[in-house]
Scaffold this motif. Structure first.
Motif, PDB file in Angstrom:
ATOM      1  N   LEU A  67      -1.913   1.880   0.141  1.00 35.17           N
ATOM      2  CA  LEU A  67      -3.031   2.783   0.468  1.00 35.17           C
ATOM      3  C   LEU A  67      -2.498   4.040   0.965  1.00 35.17           C
ATOM      4  CD1 LEU A  67      -6.040   3.159   0.969  1.00 35.17           C
ATOM      5  CD2 LEU A  67      -5.706   2.154   3.324  1.00 35.17           C
TER       6      LEU A  67
ATOM      7  N   LYS B  84      -5.843   5.159   9.133  1.00 39.40           N
ATOM      8  CA  LYS B  84      -5.529   6.553   9.624  1.00 39.40           C
ATOM      9  C   LYS B  84      -5.058   6.220  10.928  1.00 39.40           C
ATOM     10  CE  LYS B  84      -8.567   9.680   6.740  1.00 39.40           C
ATOM     11  NZ  LYS B  84      -9.392  10.314   6.840  1.00 39.40           N
TER      12      LYS B  84
ATOM     13  N   VAL C  87      -2.981   7.780   2.962  1.00 36.27           N
ATOM     14  CA  VAL C  87      -3.488   8.614   3.955  1.00 36.27           C
ATOM     15  C   VAL C  87      -3.050   9.810   4.263  1.00 36.27           C
ATOM     16  CG1 VAL C  87      -5.019   6.677   4.484  1.00 36.27           C
ATOM     17  CG2 VAL C  87      -3.071   7.288   5.934  1.00 36.27           C
TER      18      VAL C  87
ATOM     19  N   THR D 219     -18.375   5.958   3.165  1.00 30.85           N
ATOM     20  CA  THR D 219     -16.714   5.579   3.273  1.00 30.85           C
ATOM     21  C   THR D 219     -16.281   6.891   3.994  1.00 30.85           C
ATOM     22  OG1 THR D 219     -17.091   4.184   1.425  1.00 30.85           O
ATOM     23  CG2 THR D 219     -14.745   4.917   2.147  1.00 30.85           C
ATOM     24  N   THR D 220     -16.503   8.106   3.543  1.00 26.98           N
ATOM     25  CA  THR D 220     -15.817   9.339   3.849  1.00 26.98           C
ATOM     26  C   THR D 220     -16.662  10.101   4.806  1.00 26.98           C
ATOM     27  OG1 THR D 220     -16.210  10.319   1.764  1.00 26.98           O
ATOM     28  CG2 THR D 220     -13.923   9.261   2.125  1.00 26.98           C
TER      29      THR D 220
ATOM     30  N   THR E 271     -12.137   0.401   0.944  1.00 28.97           N
ATOM     31  CA  THR E 271     -11.043   0.853   1.534  1.00 28.97           C
ATOM     32  C   THR E 271     -11.333   1.037   3.257  1.00 28.97           C
ATOM     33  OG1 THR E 271      -9.700   1.994   0.009  1.00 28.97           O
ATOM     34  CG2 THR E 271      -9.077   2.348   2.203  1.00 28.97           C
TER      35      THR E 271
ATOM     36  N   THR F 260     -10.796  12.682   0.224  1.00 24.50           N
ATOM     37  CA  THR F 260      -9.426  11.844   0.705  1.00 24.50           C
ATOM     38  C   THR F 260      -8.224  12.657   0.160  1.00 24.50           C
ATOM     39  OG1 THR F 260      -9.352  10.667  -1.264  1.00 24.50           O
ATOM     40  CG2 THR F 260     -10.466   9.770   0.614  1.00 24.50           C
TER      41      THR F 260
ATOM     42  N   TYR G 140     -10.550   3.048   5.980  1.00 18.26           N
ATOM     43  CA  TYR G 140      -9.974   4.247   6.083  1.00 18.26           C
ATOM     44  C   TYR G 140      -9.704   4.539   7.757  1.00 18.26           C
ATOM     45  CZ  TYR G 140      -9.892   5.944   1.463  1.00 18.26           C
ATOM     46  OH  TYR G 140      -9.730   6.150   0.087  1.00 18.26           O
TER      47      TYR G 140
END
Length: 532
Positions: A460, A525, A462, A188-189, A519, A432, A521
């Motif tokens: 959410l 973003k 960011v 995810t990240t 999520t 995050t 992302y």
């Protein structure tokens, strides 16, 4: 370790108790006895191809499995569970593959995992064919007829034909609690990482089996039940409840249309098969489930437990589910590939959790445990039954799996405070965290405040580049038509320091999440940066 249990041996012992009863229900039903025979046949196929002879020992580094690897590229199906269990019986380490990967993403994963065998659905045959030339070695290929209209790849074995030709006597388990399981993170990240678990630690940790072997069998006789994992088996949340259910004597139900979350199919399966517990992933699963129950109300008197993990399930969603499913207990849990489930959300919809098992909060240097009520923001960590390390990466292994005093902890990168009453305030993953003007803002903390505001159904948070602050906080918010950005800002300022209040609120029709409930992302973003 004392009283350790290996997965394959325990499953076979439970299967002997319930041989003619349903073990897995999908488009067809397999009994416990049939699953035992089929997984022994698969183990025999693997052994006939020279696999399973390598075993870990005391000299195996924590970032290696010491075993051959088997990759599984399938939608939720009985064959997925068979592939994992059959691998255990052959002393081969199974690993999960995300079926949404592109050629480049799959090539990266397979180069990292270096599989000796790949079990894949015919649907994915073109993807597998495109990736094979990019790999350093060609694995044994077992192609499952999953409805995909693609011919058997050159050199591949048809899964069913291979099982029919094998002798189950050649697949009797010779497994050990010291055998390994390889679970890839979702990425995810960052890039996916292979997390190595000992099977004995999987049983006593994520799969929740306590006590001796005989006690586990007796508990399976008494508890039984029927479980429905809604998430894909390719993620730990799905595979965990399936195997945890199996090792507790439960039947596993797989709804139709497994390539996506089909709320109607799930509710039909809940009713038809008298499911007692199910798992979901946040509002991406919870909201369609609510809509289906509102559209076509069904009595589900057998359903007693709904477990949510992997993403937030809003308090409004929980309240509506309780109205639609009276008598169902909803449990919100926190976990990761590196820890299993290690905290349960406290009542009230906050980011406060009660620790489960050996969860602690370490100081910022990861050298000591924080005391309750400490002002310092620390790292959420898990002791007890945890993985050995990351596949092929000694540096990440030493950074994530640390020893404090005489105890070893997994520190996967989640920030937290240890509250005075011993509870844990979860602040979010460090990856995050937003660094704005030298101050750290934890996205989960801001999201929790936003979601509690009137008229907000989802949010959410960011960071985006800022010339003045380096990064600035941006909130994507799904709200009622009469909610303004001024109201959102004012609501945030009541509960958050000024630097944590989003510099911009972007109204969206829906917070976009991936099909697994996590999520998205990349989408968030891009939208925050104005590139989408």
């Amino acid at each position: 370790m004392v009283n350790e249990i290996d997965i394959a041996t325990l499953h076979e012992a439970i299967a002997a108790e319930f041989a003619d009863e349903p073990c897995v229900i999908a488009t067809r039903t397999l009994t416990w006895g049939q699953v035992t025979e089929r997984t022994r046949r698969l183990a025999a196929v693997l052994r006939a191809n020279g696999l399973g002879e390598r075993r870990p020992d005391a000299t195996t580094p924590p970032w290696e499995t010491g075993q051959d690897h088997l990759g599984v590229l399938l939608y939720n199906a009985p064959e997925y569970l068979e592939a994992v269990l059959g691998a255990y019986k052959a002393s081969v380490a199974p690993f999960n593959i995300n079926y949404r990967y592109t050629i480049d993403e799959l090539a990266y994963l397979l180069k990292d995992a270096d599989p000796a065998v790949l079990v894949y659905g015919a649907t994915f045959a073109p993807l597998v064919s495109a990736v094979l030339p990019l790999l350093p070695r060609r694995p044994l290929l077992l192609q499952v007829a999953d409805g995909g209209a693609h011919e058997l790849l050159d050199g591949a074995l048809d899964y069913e034909s291979a099982l029919v030709a094998a002798d189950p006597a050649d697949g009797v388990p010779q497994s050990s609690p010291d055998d390994r399981h390889l679970g890839y993170t979702g990425g995810t990240t960052g890039m996916p990482k292979g997390v190595i678990w000992r099977c004995g630690d999987m049983v006593a940790g994520p799969y929740g089996v306590r006590g001796t072997f005989d006690e586990a069998i007796e508990r399976a006789r008494k508890v039984r039940g029927v479980v429905l994992p809604a998430p894909p088996f390719m993620h730990g949340a799905g595979l965990g409840i399936a195997f945890g259910g199996w090792l507790g004597g439960a039947t596993v139900v797989i709804p139709r249309n497994p390539e996506r979350f089909d709320a109607a199919a799930v509710v039909d399966a809940l009713q038809t098969h008298r499911v007692t517990s199910m798992s979901i992933v946040g509002d991406a699963f919870g909201q369609p489930l609510i809509a289906e129950l509102e559209r076509n109300s069904r009595a589900l008197p057998d359903l007693r437990l709904l477990v949510n993990s992997g993403a937030a399930l809003q308090e409004g969603s929980k309240a509506r589910l309780r109205e639609l499913l009276p008598g169902v207990r909803i449990t919100d849990v926190l976990g990761s590939s590196e820890t299993g489930l290690h905290a349960k959300r406290a009542p009230g919809g906050s980011n406060r959790f009660s620790s489960k098992g050996s969860a602690v909060v370490l100081n910022d240097a990861r050298t000591a445990l924080l005391e309750p009520g400490a002002a310092e923001i620390g790292w959420l960590a898990q002791g007890g039954r945890i993985p050995t390390g990351y596949l092929g990466d000694p540096d990440k292994t030493s950074a994530t799996f640390v020893t404090v005093g005489e105890r070893r902890y997994s520190v996967p990168g989640e920030r937290a405070r240890l509250l005075a009453d011993g509870g844990i305030e979860f602040l979010g993953r460090d990856a995050t965290t937003i660094n704005t003007g030298g101050e750290k803002v934890f996205a989960d903390e801001v999201e929790a405040v936003l979601r509690a505001l009137p008229g907000v159904s989802d949010a959410l948070v960011v960071g985006r580049p800022s010339e003045r602050w380096g990064q600035e906080v941006v909130a994507l918010v799904q709200v009622a038509p009469d909610v303004s950005t001024d109201q959102l800002g004012a609501g945030c300022r009541e509960h958050l320091a000024g630097y944590k209040v989003p510099k911009a609120f972007i109204m969206v029709d829906r917070i976009q999440r991936l099909d697994n409930g996590k999520t998205d992302y990349k989408w968030a973003k891009a939208l925050a940066a104005g590139t989408q």
